[in-house]
Design a protein around this motif. Structure first.
Motif, PDB file in Angstrom:
ATOM      1  N   SER A 101       0.641  -1.142   0.006  1.00 38.71           N
ATOM      2  CA  SER A 101       0.076  -0.075   0.107  1.00 38.71           C
ATOM      3  C   SER A 101       0.721   1.335   0.150  1.00 38.71           C
ATOM      4  CB  SER A 101      -0.863   0.056   1.224  1.00 38.71           C
ATOM      5  OG  SER A 101      -0.112  -0.056   2.404  1.00 38.71           O
ATOM      6  N   GLN A 105       4.838   5.093  -6.924  1.00 39.58           N
ATOM      7  CA  GLN A 105       5.720   4.887  -8.123  1.00 39.58           C
ATOM      8  C   GLN A 105       6.251   6.314  -8.370  1.00 39.58           C
ATOM      9  OE1 GLN A 105       4.481   2.702 -11.497  1.00 39.58           O
ATOM     10  NE2 GLN A 105       3.341   1.176 -10.187  1.00 39.58           N
TER      11      GLN A 105
ATOM     12  N   SER B  32      -4.622   1.937  -1.662  1.00 41.46           N
ATOM     13  CA  SER B  32      -3.662   3.161  -1.806  1.00 41.46           C
ATOM     14  C   SER B  32      -4.205   4.208  -2.941  1.00 41.46           C
ATOM     15  CB  SER B  32      -2.274   3.062  -1.766  1.00 41.46           C
ATOM     16  OG  SER B  32      -1.964   2.110  -0.799  1.00 41.46           O
ATOM     17  N   PHE B  34      -3.421   7.623  -5.474  1.00 44.36           N
ATOM     18  CA  PHE B  34      -2.490   8.472  -5.849  1.00 44.36           C
ATOM     19  C   PHE B  34      -2.906   9.466  -6.965  1.00 44.36           C
ATOM     20  CE2 PHE B  34       0.963   6.016  -4.161  1.00 44.36           C
ATOM     21  CZ  PHE B  34       0.375   4.896  -3.884  1.00 44.36           C
ATOM     22  N   TYR B  36      -1.667  12.039  -9.949  1.00 38.41           N
ATOM     23  CA  TYR B  36      -0.326  12.406 -10.673  1.00 38.41           C
ATOM     24  C   TYR B  36      -1.010  13.468 -11.367  1.00 38.41           C
ATOM     25  CZ  TYR B  36       2.162   8.131  -9.554  1.00 38.41           C
ATOM     26  OH  TYR B  36       2.911   7.243  -8.635  1.00 38.41           O
ATOM     27  N   LEU B  46       4.033  12.921  -9.228  1.00 31.12           N
ATOM     28  CA  LEU B  46       3.363  12.704  -8.135  1.00 31.12           C
ATOM     29  C   LEU B  46       2.777  14.105  -7.150  1.00 31.12           C
ATOM     30  CD1 LEU B  46       2.161  10.441  -6.089  1.00 31.12           C
ATOM     31  CD2 LEU B  46       4.265  10.551  -4.876  1.00 31.12           C
ATOM     32  N   PHE B  49      -0.607  11.335  -2.086  1.00 29.34           N
ATOM     33  CA  PHE B  49      -1.096   9.875  -2.033  1.00 29.34           C
ATOM     34  C   PHE B  49      -1.974  10.022  -0.776  1.00 29.34           C
ATOM     35  CE2 PHE B  49       1.930   8.908   1.579  1.00 29.34           C
ATOM     36  CZ  PHE B  49       3.255   9.573   0.904  1.00 29.34           C
ATOM     37  N   LEU B  88      -4.338  12.646 -13.197  1.00 34.22           N
ATOM     38  CA  LEU B  88      -4.502  11.063 -13.217  1.00 34.22           C
ATOM     39  C   LEU B  88      -4.606  10.486 -11.925  1.00 34.22           C
ATOM     40  CD1 LEU B  88      -1.500  10.329 -15.570  1.00 34.22           C
ATOM     41  CD2 LEU B  88      -4.000  10.026 -16.139  1.00 34.22           C
TER      42      LEU B  88
END
Lengths: 116, 110
Positions: A101, A105, B32, B34, B36, B46, B49, B88
């Motif tokens: 989790s 990236q 999780s 995120f 972007y 990024l 998150f 994104l």
């Protein structure tokens, strides 16, 4: 530092050429990824290396051949590509490669590939 | 099937306004989330998150996660023309790598 580097920035190749894309990270990450991105589309996963072993191949044609010489380097060897393979090729890395989790990236700047 | 949905936009907001970007996901096993930002011709960068329900703030950006309703959002306060980009949404589901939404194009009008 969250830097992933990629070379070259741009590449033009013919359908009979052989070329390679390179990716490098010095963050101690143990997973590295190749993505392909076409215009106005999200990144499309191609390959994942985890601890220098190929862990995911998303049914990518054999004209794309990945290689992970060590934990910091990732190559993508290209041979007999088609014009429809023209795209932005993105490399990414993450800390664990276990897709845990917290496995964020980070992307490199990409290589813009044009196949004539 | 693992899906991440975003409105493709474009979402146009005036400079100084709050931009609200939304993302829904299909798999309750998602862990999780995120966000972007991607400028035209560049690679994804990024922004934030978030793992837990609630809000997470970082400067002008706030991520909001509601696992019960299976949505995650990104608020951009005091929007600037430089925020104009595609955003994104990406999700880690189970033990698989990121699943990306198709992205929302944001245009901040000066």
């Amino acid at each position: 530092d969250t830097e992933v580097t990629q070379t070259p920035k741009h590449l033009v190749m013919g359908m009979t050429n052989k070329k390679s894309l390179k990716c490098e990270q010095h963050m101690g990450h143990r997973a590295m990824y190749w993505y392909k991105q076409k215009a106005k589309k999200p990144p499309e996963l191609m390959f994942v290396y985890s601890y220098e072993k190929l862990s995911i191949n998303e049914s990518v044609p054999s004209r794309f051949s990945p290689e992970c010489p060590n934990s910091s380097l990732l190559n993508l060897h290209l041979h007999a590509l088609q014009p429809e393979d023209s795209a932005l090729y993105l490399c990414a890395s993450s800390r664990t490669g276990t897709h845990a989790s917290t496995d964020t990236q980070y992307f490199g700047p990409g290589t813009r590939l044009t196949v004539l | 099937q693992k899906e991440v949905e975003q409105n493709s936009g474009p979402l146009s907001v005036p400079e100084g306004a709050i931009a609200s970007l939304n993302c829904t996901y299909s798999d309750r096993g998602s862990q999780s989330f995120f966000w972007y930002r991607q400028y035209s011709g560049k690679s994804p960068e990024l922004i934030m998150f978030i793992y837990s329900n609630g809000d997470k703030e970082d400067g002008r950006f706030t991520a909001q996660l509601n696992k019960a309703s299976q949505y995650v959002s990104l608020l951009i306060r005091d929007s600037q023309p430089s925020d104009s980009a595609t955003y994104l949404c990406a999700v880690i589901i189970g033990n698989t790598p990121l699943v990306f939404g198709k992205g929302t194009r944001l245009s901040v009008i000066a």
